[in-house]
Scaffold this active site. Structure first.
Site, mmCIF file in Angstrom:
data_model
loop_
_atom_site.group_PDB
_atom_site.id
_atom_site.type_symbol
_atom_site.label_atom_id
_atom_site.label_comp_id
_atom_site.label_asym_id
_atom_site.label_seq_id
_atom_site.Cartn_x
_atom_site.Cartn_y
_atom_site.Cartn_z
ATOM 1 N N PRO A 281 -17.815 -64.177 -24.813
ATOM 2 C CA PRO A 281 -18.037 -63.975 -26.244
ATOM 3 C C PRO A 281 -19.429 -63.503 -26.645
ATOM 4 O O PRO A 281 -20.290 -64.298 -26.970
ATOM 5 C CB PRO A 281 -17.741 -65.362 -26.851
ATOM 6 C CG PRO A 281 -17.170 -66.165 -25.751
ATOM 7 C CD PRO A 281 -17.683 -65.591 -24.490
ATOM 8 N N GLU A 282 -19.641 -62.216 -26.621
ATOM 9 C CA GLU A 282 -20.806 -61.620 -27.264
ATOM 10 C C GLU A 282 -20.294 -61.030 -28.569
ATOM 11 O O GLU A 282 -19.126 -61.233 -28.920
ATOM 12 C CB GLU A 282 -21.420 -60.551 -26.362
ATOM 13 C CG GLU A 282 -21.846 -61.123 -25.004
ATOM 14 C CD GLU A 282 -22.614 -60.145 -24.138
ATOM 15 O OE1 GLU A 282 -23.320 -59.298 -24.706
ATOM 16 O OE2 GLU A 282 -22.502 -60.235 -22.916
ATOM 17 N N LYS B 179 -23.042 -63.924 -32.742
ATOM 18 C CA LYS B 179 -21.934 -64.466 -31.947
ATOM 19 C C LYS B 179 -21.224 -65.605 -32.660
ATOM 20 O O LYS B 179 -20.423 -66.309 -32.051
ATOM 21 C CB LYS B 179 -22.467 -64.952 -30.589
ATOM 22 C CG LYS B 179 -23.173 -63.864 -29.787
ATOM 23 C CD LYS B 179 -23.890 -64.431 -28.575
ATOM 24 C CE LYS B 179 -24.785 -63.371 -27.937
ATOM 25 N NZ LYS B 179 -25.617 -63.916 -26.855
ATOM 26 N N ARG C 197 -31.710 -63.888 -15.515
ATOM 27 C CA ARG C 197 -30.331 -63.435 -15.723
ATOM 28 C C ARG C 197 -30.025 -62.233 -14.849
ATOM 29 O O ARG C 197 -30.867 -61.337 -14.685
ATOM 30 C CB ARG C 197 -30.108 -63.043 -17.202
ATOM 31 C CG ARG C 197 -30.560 -64.094 -18.210
ATOM 32 C CD ARG C 197 -29.765 -65.385 -18.109
ATOM 33 N NE ARG C 197 -28.345 -65.173 -18.303
ATOM 34 C CZ ARG C 197 -27.756 -65.091 -19.494
ATOM 35 N NH1 ARG C 197 -28.449 -65.236 -20.586
ATOM 36 N NH2 ARG C 197 -26.458 -64.889 -19.585
#
Length: 276
Positions: free
Chosen positions: A2-3, A58, A260
């Site tokens: 979910p972006e 978001k 990341r």
DNA sequence: ACTCTTGTTCATAA
DNA sequence: GTTATGAACAAGAG
């Protein structure tokens, strides 16, 4: 998943089902995902009608007829679903809203990093969470204003929801690839032209992703997304997908930036030493 | 058995 | 206040 594009897709799905519907019951299967006390939430929701939906970054909002909002944040693995009878509840349904229509709307989240909470309004929530302008609304000038004097690397700054809300890990990689900017460039070294390219790339990536309802395999071949390991379009045994869409002989590089996983093209996106 | 992960928040230290 | 890093949260996927 979910972006911003996923959340916008969820919002559109929900909008068709919940607007003008009255909430008849709140079903909590796992209170872990509640950021508002269960009883408080139940009293606030039961009997209320949902007037509209909206989204910021978001976060998805269900607006209630008393002007308060139910805030849905999907964490790493959140999703939405709808069902009528209990046996059909999606796997990992944590909370369900029962509607007067008989439909039940599910908040689904395997990993339970998502949260559901009540807020007095979108503005109040935005301030409390220090959320910047939505990534679809921010202008090139605002972007340069917010980042032009910052020393950190551009990638972690784009992930910072207080600067602009909605960009996540894969979108930032895609945006930087489309804008031809290396993820480790220091923000204050970017030129005005590069901030404009960044803005154009944000618009391109988000609008494309929303148009395809965030289904990666339908994205254009010019997108870096196809080089990511979890892309379904990657055919086992072949390595075509690991090459840059613009340079068929240049392999996409993987490194860690700001902790990341980060993918980029070493040719399209020259490293800081060479660029600034 | 082991590593990896699409997000956020807090602790810590320079 | 800014910057950088790491851990924690929880659990499935490969």
């Amino acid at each position: 998943m979910p972006e911003l594009p996923e959340v916008e897709t969820y919002r559109r799905f929900l909008d068709d089902l919940v607007v003008d519907q009255t909430i008849t019951a709140l079903e909590v299967k796992d209170p872990k995902v509640l950021a508002t006390d269960e009883d408080t939430l139940r009293r606030a929701l039961t009997g209320r009608t949902i007037t509209r939906t909206s989204r910021l970054g978001k976060n998805c909002f269900l607006h209630l007829d008393d002007d308060r909002v139910l805030v849905l944040h999907f964490g790493m693995t959140g999703d939405v679903g709808a069902y009528r009878d209990e046996p059909d509840a999606p796997r990992f349904t944590r909370v369900a809203l029962h509607l007067a229509s008989g439909l039940r709307v599910a908040f689904v989240d395997a990993r339970k990093f998502g949260r559901i909470r009540l807020a007095e309004g979108v503005a109040q929530y935005q301030k409390a969470k220090k959320l910047g302008p939505d990534a679809l609304d921010i202008t090139a000038a605002q972007l340069q204003q917010a980042l032009g004097t910052r020393k950190p690397m551009i990638k972690p700054l784009l992930l910072d929801q207080s600067i602009t809300a909605g960009l996540g890990n894969w979108i930032v990689d895609e945006v930087l690839f489309q804008a031809r900017i290396h993820p480790e460039r220091r923000a204050h070294t970017l030129s005005t032209a590069e901030f404009e390219a960044l803005h154009a790339a944000i618009q391109l990536v988000l609008s494309t992703a929303i148009r395809h309802e965030a289904t990666y395999r339908y994205f254009p071949a010019s997108f870096l997304i196809h080089a990511r390991e979890w892309d379904d379009s990657a055919t086992p045994g072949t390595n075509n997908h690991i090459y840059c869409p613009r340079h068929p002989k240049t392999e996409i590089a993987k490194s860690y930036v700001g902790g990341r996983a980060t993918y980029y093209c070493p040719r399209c996106q020259p490293p800081p030493t060479a660029a600034a």
